[in-house]
Design a protein around this motif. Structure first.
Motif, PDB file in Angstrom:
ATOM      1  N   ALA A  35      -3.264  -4.601   2.437  1.00  0.00           N
ATOM      2  CA  ALA A  35      -2.438  -4.603   1.230  1.00  0.00           C
ATOM      3  C   ALA A  35      -2.802  -5.832   0.414  1.00  0.00           C
ATOM      4  CB  ALA A  35      -0.960  -4.603   1.613  1.00  0.00           C
ATOM      5  N   ASP A  84      -2.916  -6.592  -2.736  1.00  0.00           N
ATOM      6  CA  ASP A  84      -2.044  -7.072  -3.818  1.00  0.00           C
ATOM      7  C   ASP A  84      -0.860  -7.850  -3.271  1.00  0.00           C
ATOM      8  OD1 ASP A  84      -3.802  -5.922  -5.493  1.00  0.00           O
ATOM      9  OD2 ASP A  84      -2.435  -4.423  -6.348  1.00  0.00           O
ATOM     10  N   LEU A 106       4.588  -4.487  -3.906  1.00  0.00           N
ATOM     11  CA  LEU A 106       3.206  -4.115  -4.238  1.00  0.00           C
ATOM     12  C   LEU A 106       2.494  -3.435  -3.064  1.00  0.00           C
ATOM     13  CD1 LEU A 106       2.292  -7.528  -5.908  1.00  0.00           C
ATOM     14  CD2 LEU A 106       3.204  -5.469  -7.018  1.00  0.00           C
ATOM     15  N   ASP A 110       2.353  -0.545  -1.815  1.00  0.00           N
ATOM     16  CA  ASP A 110       1.708   0.765  -1.953  1.00  0.00           C
ATOM     17  C   ASP A 110       0.646   0.781  -3.045  1.00  0.00           C
ATOM     18  OD1 ASP A 110       3.778   0.494  -3.889  1.00  0.00           O
ATOM     19  OD2 ASP A 110       3.643   2.656  -4.258  1.00  0.00           O
ATOM     20  N   HIS A 111       0.346  -0.388  -3.616  1.00  0.00           N
ATOM     21  CA  HIS A 111      -0.730  -0.421  -4.610  1.00  0.00           C
ATOM     22  C   HIS A 111      -2.055  -0.040  -3.968  1.00  0.00           C
ATOM     23  CE1 HIS A 111       0.967  -2.975  -8.112  1.00  0.00           C
ATOM     24  NE2 HIS A 111       1.784  -2.021  -7.737  1.00  0.00           N
ATOM     25  N   ASN A 112      -2.811   0.767  -4.679  1.00  0.00           N
ATOM     26  CA  ASN A 112      -4.131   1.171  -4.196  1.00  0.00           C
ATOM     27  C   ASN A 112      -4.077   1.868  -2.838  1.00  0.00           C
ATOM     28  OD1 ASN A 112      -5.478  -0.001  -6.472  1.00  0.00           O
ATOM     29  ND2 ASN A 112      -5.101  -1.994  -5.508  1.00  0.00           N
ATOM     30  N   THR A 113      -3.022   2.599  -2.599  1.00  0.00           N
ATOM     31  CA  THR A 113      -2.971   3.421  -1.395  1.00  0.00           C
ATOM     32  C   THR A 113      -3.043   4.892  -1.795  1.00  0.00           C
ATOM     33  OG1 THR A 113      -0.566   3.634  -1.400  1.00  0.00           O
ATOM     34  CG2 THR A 113      -1.480   1.735  -0.215  1.00  0.00           C
ATOM     35  N   ARG A 133       5.058   5.813   0.471  1.00  0.00           N
ATOM     36  CA  ARG A 133       4.931   4.619  -0.385  1.00  0.00           C
ATOM     37  C   ARG A 133       6.177   3.741  -0.247  1.00  0.00           C
ATOM     38  NH1 ARG A 133       0.944   4.689  -4.243  1.00  0.00           N
ATOM     39  NH2 ARG A 133      -0.273   6.627  -4.309  1.00  0.00           N
ATOM     40  N   ARG A 136       6.608  -0.213   1.423  1.00  0.00           N
ATOM     41  CA  ARG A 136       7.251  -1.383   0.812  1.00  0.00           C
ATOM     42  C   ARG A 136       8.323  -1.958   1.733  1.00  0.00           C
ATOM     43  NH1 ARG A 136       6.620   2.133  -4.020  1.00  0.00           N
ATOM     44  NH2 ARG A 136       8.704   2.978  -3.654  1.00  0.00           N
TER      45      ARG A 136
END
Lengths: 775, 271
Positions: free
Chosen positions: B215, B217, B234, B236-239, B253, B257
């Motif tokens: 993760a 970010d 953040l 779940d960013h780019n997942t 998601r 978090r």
């Protein structure tokens, strides 16, 4: 000391716990061969061509057979006229997993290779996997000749509208009782050996004589040449009273290959081929007054039958309709149902079979009435209970006359053991503390229908009759063997029957053994199903023991030169009341019973044998009050059952240890249905997507709470034991208690219902919507 | 439920395993604990012609030190990793993660090397090893090479191992770091619906993509001084989590978090 009522350890345990019990798949006769089905990979298709040529070339393959080879044999027993299930799919396959062909090989490995080598050319048809899809106007029909996917419709008998309109308030609710897989530890298995002397088949089944009657008729052989043996059976839960094709096909294969043939399912095969349970949708309406008194109830059930109408599957909505009113005095109850076929595994009995669905519906409705009126759900129940003085109580259906019960006492005990007021305070305190879980409290007060049953009740499901048989045999050394028509498969009936017989006969528990599950040795029998064994075969054994004892006392009196009326029997001997020391052992009485020179003139050798077919004038009606406290994690939505209080009334308890065990297992299955389990299909293709125990979520011990159990006892007036049966109670009473608790926990968000299984994501969606709404 | 025919070879050394791989090539599969491979074979989703059993190779099993690393032999059973006093003292995250794999029966048979070589993003150990920047030692006919965790997992059930390589061991740093492993399951014994491992400043996620992922970010936000609750948002960013019968992509998601926030707080509390 009476054994009835004592926590006697199970007679069955030593062999089961040391791994020395024999199950079908443990048997391996000389020259045994192995069978496996080739099953449909599509949910709905016409079979264009089956190519078995490659499979036949594999060394060790003894043959591959298709529907064509069984064309001289009828369809499987039961079902609806002209819509019966063939032993192998004929022309059309109706669910993914339906057997199309069968291979027999020298070993399982070769059989599996042969299955992979059979090539089937399909013309794939649109699949209907849900009730909604099956009833759509342009739906693909499973049985085009019938003209509809709705096979049976039983409409309302009269109009309920006037009663509903007269009520202060009305509420409607639609609930889904989802499809569950049955998942016994032992999957379906049978071993058929048809030789010159006739057919012997070992099968994992709940009703060996029932199977014998149907298999012999299907094969057109005499019943005395068709022996069914059900050795140790690893759970059945209703799915093992179904006439699965293997029980009819394997005998013929044995005849054709001239060797024993064994069939044993893998778990994935069992998930697709064994019948499923539940799968009903309910449209419900309730009319009530402002004091929470329920005046009218309407239940319309839609039953998903799966791909074929199984006879017990057809019976499920009937039982649900019968039990629609629950334990409440409701002036007007009206019911209706319809049965729909879909491209899914056929549906049949599963622990509770129609009653869990009824209980769930009415218990959800009662909570809805509590919500709408603002009256505590415990109080609403109390205001509507059938009172102890109301029994026998005639319900809306004349087949159902509740015999006994005490619902207020059950409710009181449940509230007490749950510590209800404290839990309500904890709920209130936690509700506004975001660091704490949400608390919910739910109840289910229920009555079910057991002890199947009175004459006529099982005949409708294709059984020979509804009695149960016992046969007591005293050996020359005074030990006893009791042959019972029941076919227990985990219930502990050997222990129960031995306790009852020991008390009546005065023969010690360890000198009694029970024989069952063999049509070659047990005279006749019906089987273990419908929570019937203790009330039926237990009662049969009690009365037969008393009759046999009368003759034993005649012999003892003759030997002691005493009046039989003065004899007392206990601890394996007969003694004369008031004359200490004057006694004769059971062993000597038994010996004398085979020696004409020592018998009183009116008796003949071999007199100490007694058989009895017990008939019951009514069903039995176990009841209970279950209370549940759940804790819901506010961020994930995950539900934890924190407390589960179980107050049962099963009448006379023969063995509290076994009664508790039955309830524990049933409640585990009930919590599993409430929180985890659902057999799912891809809505577009009809492919099963939960066909193994990775995807189908059965819980294990850490997922379940410790149970707090209590008991109320109103003896059953319809049998000499006063026992009501308890095998299915836990699975019937528990799902609504859990769901009511979850809805209670979420009630301040305006939630009035949530469908099972209540997976974390469902709750999270409620919570996240509610949180967004409030900010 | 019965696998396609195969030949079984039991080898006694890494060299024998390499020779067998060279001989049978793509037809061969290495077998250690068998807890991923055998079920696939029973469904005939995997149909290797030859199984090379490496579970008896002594040099592949056990826990040793090498410099500032702890070296776990690839054929070391989960139960050994879980209960090893050395692992418990020097790498709590690894011992704890191993204790959550399957159930006791699985942990008594399954191996750490088998688990990572299977490359399942919902497995426990790959996530923690990624957070620790573990090093994977692979040996082929031409010698050994080291693969960083970040390069090891390459796709759905795919790793950087070539068909003729044997995974020898896994090296994890001895440096004591704050740690946490958070695993969400619907029932208690299961694969992760989502998991989150924290090791020092690193955060890794399971079941949020085809492979276990970092993760990044979250990590950068923390380095830039964001507080835990902000950084965890953040996660779940780019997942690219999938939707299945257990959970939708959106719910995964959300869980990422939540678990990351819980993990960061737990790790901080252990500091």
């Amino acid at each position: 000391m009476s054994l009835v009522g004592a926590r006697v350890l199970r007679k069955e345990d030593p062999r089961l716990l040391t791994g020395r019990a024999t199950f079908v798949d443990d048997l391996l006769p000389a020259n045994c061969t192995f069978a496996q089905f080739i099953v449909s990979e599509h949910a709905h298709a016409d079979i264009r061509h089956i190519d078995i040529s490659q499979a036949l070339q594999i060394p060790g393959v003894l043959g591959v057979w298709t529907a064509l080879d069984f064309r001289d044999y009828p369809d499987l027993p039961g079902g609806l006229p002209d819509l019966e299930r063939p032993p192998l799919a004929t022309g059309r396959v109706r669910w993914a997993g339906e057997p199309i062909a069968v291979v027999v090989a020298e070993d399982r490995y070769i059989a599996a290779d042969a299955v992979a080598a059979v090539k089937i050319d399909y013309n794939v048809l649109p699949a209907v996997s849900t009730i909604r899809a099956a009833l759509a106007p342009d739906a693909q029909l499973l049985f085009p000749q019938h003209g509809s996917n709705c096979l049976v419709t039983v409409p309302m008998l009269d109009d309920l509208d006037r009663a509903m309109e007269a009520c202060d308030e009305r509420a409607q609710l639609r609930v889904v009782n989802q499809r569950c897989a049955v998942v016994p530890i032992e999957t379906m298995a049978c071993l058929a050996d048809w030789n010159i002397d006739g057919l012997t088949m070992w099968a994992t089944f709940q009703a060996p004589h029932h199977l014998r009657n149907k298999v012999s008729a299907w094969l057109n052989i005499p019943q005395n040449q068709c022996r069914i043996i059900t050795p140790n059976v690893g759970g059945g839960f209703g799915a093992k009273i179904v006439f699965a094709p293997e029980f009819f096909i394997m005998p013929l294969l044995s005849k054709w290959v001239g060797r024993p043939v064994k069939f044993s399912q893998s778990r994935t095969e069992a998930m697709l081929q064994m019948t499923h349970g539940r799968d009903q949708e309910h449209d419900l309406e309730v009319g009530f007054d402002r004091n929470g008194r329920i005046k009218a109830l309407r239940m319309v059930v839609t039953q998903n039958l799966g791909a074929y109408a199984d006879p017990t599957g057809l019976g499920l909505p009937v039982l649900t309709n019968w039990m629609a009113g629950g334990c409440y005095k409701i002036a007007k109850v009206q019911t209706a149902f319809r049965c729909v076929v879909t491209n899914t595994t056929p549906v049949a009995a599963y622990r509770g079979a129609g009653r869990p669905e009824a209980t769930y519906a009415v218990e959800r409705l009662v909570d809805l009435v509590a919500r709408r009126t603002g009256i505590d759900p415990v109080e609403v129940r109390r205001r509507n209970f059938i009172e102890p003085q109301d029994f026998p109580y005639e319900t809306h259906n004349k087949a159902v006359i509740y015999d006994s019960g005490n619902f207020p006492a059950l409710m009181d005990e449940c509230v007490r053991l749950l510590d209800y007021e404290t839990e309500r305070k904890r709920q209130e305190a936690f509700r506004n503390d975001s660091s704490k879980p949400l608390i919910g409290i739910g109840f289910s007060t229920w009555i079910e229908i057991a002890g199947f049953g009175p004459n006529g009740s099982l005949e409708g499901f294709g059984h020979l009759a509804s009695w149960e048989s016992t046969q007591i045999r005293i050996h020359p050394d005074g030990s006893a063997t009791i042959f019972i028509g029941s076919a227990p498969h985990g219930q502990g009936t050997e222990t129960i029957v031995s306790q009852i017989a020991s008390d009546e006969l005065g023969i010690s528990f360890d000198r009694i053994n029970i024989v069952y599950g063999d049509t070659g040795t047990v005279i006749q029998g019906i089987g273990t199903l419908g929570s019937r064994s203790t009330p039926m075969v237990g009662s049969a054994t009690k009365v037969a023991s008393q009759r046999l004892l009368e003759r034993a006392k005649k012999i003892a009196g003759h030997l002691l030169e005493a009046s039989e009326d003065d004899l007392v029997v206990a601890d394996d001997s007969f003694s004369v009341r008031g004359t200490p020391g004057k006694k004769v052992g059971w062993a000597d009485v038994a010996l004398a019973s085979f020696q004409p020179l020592r018998l009183p003139p009116e008796l003949q050798a071999g007199t100490l044998e007694e058989r009895l077919f017990h008939e019951s004038p009514n069903f039995s009606y176990p009841s209970g009050a279950y209370g549940c406290v759940v804790e819901i994690d506010r961020r994930s939505g995950k539900v934890r059952v924190a407390k589960m209080v179980l107050i049962d009334d099963c009448g006379t308890v023969i063995n509290p240890l076994l009664a508790e065990g039955q309830v524990h297992g049933g409640v585990a299955q009930g919590i599993a249905q409430a929180l985890f389990e659902e057999m799912q299909y891809d809505p577009s293709t009809g492919q099963p997507i939960t066909s193994n125990l990775i995807d189908y979520l059965i819980p294990s011990a850490p997922d379940l709470p410790n149970y707090i159990a209590g008991r109320v006892n109103t003896p059953c007036p319809n049998n000499p034991l006063g026992a009501k049966g308890i095998g299915e109670s836990g699975a019937i009473g528990s799902p609504p208690a859990v769901v009511n608790a979850i809805v209670d926990a979420l009630s301040h968000f305006g939630v009035e219902h949530i469908d099972m299984p209540v997976l974390p994501e469902k709750v999270w969606k409620v919570l996240s919507t509610a949180t967004k709404g409030s900010t | 439920m019965i696998p396609a025919p195969f030949t079984y070879l039991r080898v006694g050394s890494v060299q024998e395993a390499l020779d067998a791989l060279a001989e049978y090539g793509d037809d061969a599969k290495l077998l250690a604990g068998g807890h991923s491979l055998i079920p696939l074979m029973k469904y005939r989703l995997a149909t290797p012609k030859v199984l090379i059993d490496i579970s008896g190779i002594a040099e592949l099993s056990g826990v040793t030190f090498e410099g500032d690393s702890l070296v776990i032999g690839a054929a070391t059973r989960h139960a050994i990793v879980e209960h090893s006093p050395v692992v418990k003292e020097h790498c709590r995250l690894l011992a704890y993660t191993a204790s959550l794999v399957g159930d006791p029966q699985v942990r008594n048979r399954g191996t750490i090397g088998g688990s990572v070589a299977h490359g399942d993003s919902a497995s426990d150990l790959p996530v923690s090893l990624l957070a620790m920047d573990a090093q994977f030692t692979a040996q082929g006919r031409n010698g050994t090479r080291t693969i960083a965790a970040a390069d090891f997992f390459v796709g759905f059930w795919q790793t950087a191992l070539t068909p003729n390589e044997v995974l020898i061991n896994i090296k994890v740093p001895l440096a004591k770091q704050r740690w946490s492993y958070q695993k969400f399951t619907i029932r208690s014994q299961d694969w992760a619906t989502v998991s989150s491992a924290v090791y020092g400043n690193a955060v890794a996620l399971g079941a949020m993509a085809d492979i276990p992922i970092r993760a990044r970010d979250v990590e950068s936000a923390l380095l830039q001084g964001a507080d835990i609750s902000q950084a965890a948002l953040l996660a779940d960013h780019n997942t690219s989590p999938s939707s299945d019968t257990r959970a939708s992509s959106d719910y995964r998601r959300h869980l990422a978090r939540v678990l990351t926030e819980d993990g960061l707080r737990e790790a901080l509390a252990r500091n």
